[in-house]
Design a protein around this motif. Structure first.
Motif, short mmCIF file in Angstrom:
data_model
loop_
_atom_site.label_atom_id
_atom_site.label_comp_id
_atom_site.label_asym_id
_atom_site.label_seq_id
_atom_site.Cartn_x
_atom_site.Cartn_y
_atom_site.Cartn_z
N ALA A 84 0.81 -1.36 -0.07
CA ALA A 84 -0.13 -0.06 -0.04
C ALA A 84 0.98 1.15 -0.18
O ALA A 84 0.47 2.35 -0.67
CB ALA A 84 -0.89 -0.02 1.38
N GLY A 85 2.09 1.27 0.76
CA GLY A 85 2.98 2.28 0.65
C GLY A 85 3.31 2.59 -0.75
O GLY A 85 3.67 3.99 -0.89
N GLN A 86 3.66 1.66 -1.48
CA GLN A 86 3.97 2.00 -2.87
C GLN A 86 2.79 2.31 -3.62
O GLN A 86 3.17 3.26 -4.55
CB GLN A 86 4.75 0.50 -3.81
N ALA A 87 1.95 1.73 -3.53
CA ALA A 87 0.43 1.82 -4.60
C ALA A 87 -0.20 3.10 -4.32
O ALA A 87 -1.17 3.52 -5.24
CB ALA A 87 -0.32 0.70 -4.43
N MET A 88 -0.16 3.73 -3.02
CA MET A 88 -0.71 4.92 -2.67
C MET A 88 0.06 6.03 -2.12
O MET A 88 0.95 5.55 -1.34
CB MET A 88 -1.87 4.42 -1.76
N LEU A 89 -0.25 7.20 -1.98
CA LEU A 89 0.41 8.20 -1.79
C LEU A 89 -0.45 8.48 -0.22
O LEU A 89 -1.69 8.71 -0.62
CB LEU A 89 0.45 9.56 -2.44
N ARG A 90 0.16 8.61 0.81
CA ARG A 90 -0.12 8.71 2.11
C ARG A 90 -0.12 10.24 2.53
O ARG A 90 0.66 10.42 2.65
CB ARG A 90 0.10 7.75 3.14
N LEU A 91 -1.38 10.88 2.41
CA LEU A 91 -1.27 12.39 3.11
C LEU A 91 -1.89 12.43 4.26
O LEU A 91 -3.18 11.77 4.34
CB LEU A 91 -2.24 13.08 1.80
N PRO A 92 -1.65 13.52 5.28
CA PRO A 92 -2.33 13.57 6.32
C PRO A 92 -3.91 14.24 5.74
O PRO A 92 -3.92 14.83 5.04
CB PRO A 92 -1.62 14.70 7.19
N LEU A 93 -4.91 14.05 6.83
CA LEU A 93 -6.06 14.63 6.69
C LEU A 93 -6.07 16.10 6.22
O LEU A 93 -5.36 16.71 7.03
CB LEU A 93 -7.23 14.40 7.87
N GLN A 94 -6.43 16.44 5.58
CA GLN A 94 -6.45 18.23 4.93
C GLN A 94 -7.93 18.52 4.33
O GLN A 94 -8.44 17.58 3.49
CB GLN A 94 -5.32 18.25 4.01
N MET A 95 -8.00 19.83 4.26
CA MET A 95 -8.94 20.64 3.48
C MET A 95 -8.00 21.62 3.22
O MET A 95 -8.23 22.71 3.88
CB MET A 95 -10.23 20.65 4.28
N ARG A 96 -7.46 21.75 2.12
CA ARG A 96 -6.57 22.81 1.82
C ARG A 96 -7.10 23.57 0.27
O ARG A 96 -7.07 22.79 -0.70
CB ARG A 96 -4.98 22.32 1.35
#
Ligand SMILES: Cc1cc2nc3c(=O)[nH]c(=O)nc-3n(C[C@H](O)[C@H](O)[C@H](O)COP(=O)(O)OP(=O)(O)OC[C@H]3O[C@@H](n4cnc5c(N)ncnc54)[C@H](O)[C@@H]3O)c2cc1C
Length: 452
Positions: A84-96
């Protein structure tokens, strides 16, 4: 609950539908030693979350986002060998929102819960003190209530009851509700919204992370699921639409499956029906004494549109994901923009943006060309880059029945009273979550467990 065949490892199980629910069911059954035949009507696995080939390029039928809270999905990806670490970009919860728009900038730092939320709240810009107090009040009250309502109501009603400000509702709750439930707050179920918030905002920090696919959606799970099923002795057939299920005349308690393009039938000990609910109803109505299919036909649906816009390959946004302020009056239809060039492993995605328009009925009515023009103009305005107004190429994909409308106290069918040896799976099956990949995967695993 329907009765199920005695658990024999030699059991042959048919799974009808190669969306994420069907693939999850087939993986679980294969893992347990069952002989699985997966039938998918389409040419590509993945159903509503699949790869599409358009104008010689590989896209998805719609931009997707997953949450760290999608435990069943992440587990089953691991089972079939996806990192999953390769297949997806993990972003912290955000509303930017882009700087310079009347938006906000909210991002949860990598701190343990609940400090990530508290710090995000304190640091957030574009929110007044009243808005921040309202957000703190919402989470505290919801937590105190155990994220549970006595009686379901609309999200709009819940926000009013929790005394949320207009600005916070517009910039945070409405986009979150539409992103999670694909149903506008006035019609969306407050209880299902709370369920999603409980498992994301209300849980450990990693659960609130946003996960954005770096590969196409078929490669993200269904393709590896198929390889797993075949490694375990099962078969996967694309372009194989099941047209009938009938109780076997020859062997009691077994089922004959018929394919649309063939006169022959094949015999199975059990069947998982992982199609859309109407197709499940069609298949079940051919069976004597099958259960009441009315609930399967009672859903209403919401569309989602994804507009892909190609710019010169050097184009790169400052962030991989922005929230956008939408306003149909100014043809600003988009709610989120994803910089596929930053996300994707594929070089051909450089300069490609994907803009999502959820609950998109009015937007679709404009026609695809007008929609793409309106969105390009919105990007140019809000990201303050005039070049964005003239993409080199664009493609708009509308899925009219992207998800069921997730309305208050919606009755969702389960496997109670199903004929013995038949089980339903799909994102619409009774569960805590709205129509999402997680709901689909959970339902598939549950259906499989009935045979184990
Ligand atoms: C544009 C879009 C954006 C979305 N965004 C998100 C998101 O960001 N995050 C998220 O979590 N979810 C999102 N979703 C929802 C998510 O994609 C669905 O909830 C999930 O894919 C449903 O999976 P499923 O297996 O239940 O159903 P489906 O994907 O509909 O699978 C059913 C399968 O059955 C097959 N089939 C039908 N009839 C037959 C037959 N007779 N024989 C054999 N096969 C048959 C179909 O071809 C299909 O492959 C989005 C959906 C769309 C459309």
């Amino acid at each position: 609950m329907g009765t199920f065949p005695d658990n024999k490892s030699s059991d042959r199980i048919a799974v009808i539908g190669g969306g994420w629910a069907g693939c999850a069911a087939a993986v679980k059954l294969s893992q347990a030693g069952k002989r699985v035949s997966l039938f998918e009507a389409g040419r590509t696995l993945g159903g509503r979350a699949r790869r599409v080939e358009i104008d010689g390029r590989t896209l998805d039928n719609g931009q997707h986002i997953l949450l760290g809270a999608y435990r069943a999905t992440l587990d089953i990806m691991k089972t079939v060998g996806i990192d999953a670490g390769q297949a997806m970009l993990r972003l912290p919860l955000q509303m930017r929102y882009p700087a310079g728009t009347d938006g906000m900038d909210f991002i949860a730092p990598r701190l343990p819960a609940p400090w990530h939320m508290l710090t995000a709240l304190i640091r957030a810009t574009g929110l007044a003190r009243d808005d921040k107090m309202a957000l703190a009040r919402f989470t505290t009250t919801a937590r105190w209530m155990g994220w549970q309502l006595h009686e379901d109501c609309s999200v709009a009603e819940l926000l009013e009851r929790f005394d949320q400000t207009e600005r916070l509702t517009r910039l945070m709750w409405t986009p979150l509700c539409i992103a999670a439930l694909n149903t506008p707050p006035q019609r969306a179920s407050a209880q299902v919204f709370l369920n999603v918030l409980r498992d994301s905002l209300g849980a450990r920090r990693a659960a609130s992370d946003m996960l954005i696919p770096r590969t196409d959606l078929t490669a993200l799970f269904p393709q590896q699921a198929a390889a797993f099923i075949e490694r375990h002795g099962g078969s996967v057939g694309c372009g194989q639409a099941v047209s009938s299920i009938a109780a076997s005349a020859a062997t009691s308690g077994r089922w004959d499956i018929g394919l649309r393009q063939s006169d022959e039938t094949a015999l199975f000990d059990g069947v998982v029906i992982a199609t859309a609910p109407e197709t499940a109803a069609d298949l079940l109505e051919g069976i004597d004494g099958a259960f009441d299919t009315t609930p399967l036909r009672a859903f209403t649906y919401e569309p989602i549109t994804t507009c892909y816009l190609q710019y010169p390959v050097q184009l790169r946004l400052k962030q991989p994901l922005y929230a956008l302020t939408d306003n149909p009056d100014t043809t600003a239809w988009g709610q989120f923009v994803f910089d596929r060039g930053q996300l994707s492993h594929a070089e051909t995605d450089a300069g490609l943006l994907a803009v999502v328009v959820s609950a998109a009925g009015d937007a679709i009515a404009q026609g695809h060309a007008a929609l793409a023009d309106g969105i390009a103009a919105q990007l140019a305005r809000q990201l303050q880059n005039p070049l964005l107004k003239t993409p080199l190429w664009s493609k708009t994909i509308s899925e009219k029945r992207a998800t069921f409308s997730c309305t208050p106290a919606l009755s969702r069918p389960d496997n109670t009273n199903m004929p013995p040896g038949l089980a339903l799976a799909g994102d619409y099956v009774a569960g805590d979550y709205p129509a999402t990949l997680e709901a689909a995967v959970q339902s598939g695993i549950k259906a499989a467990s009935l045979y184990l």
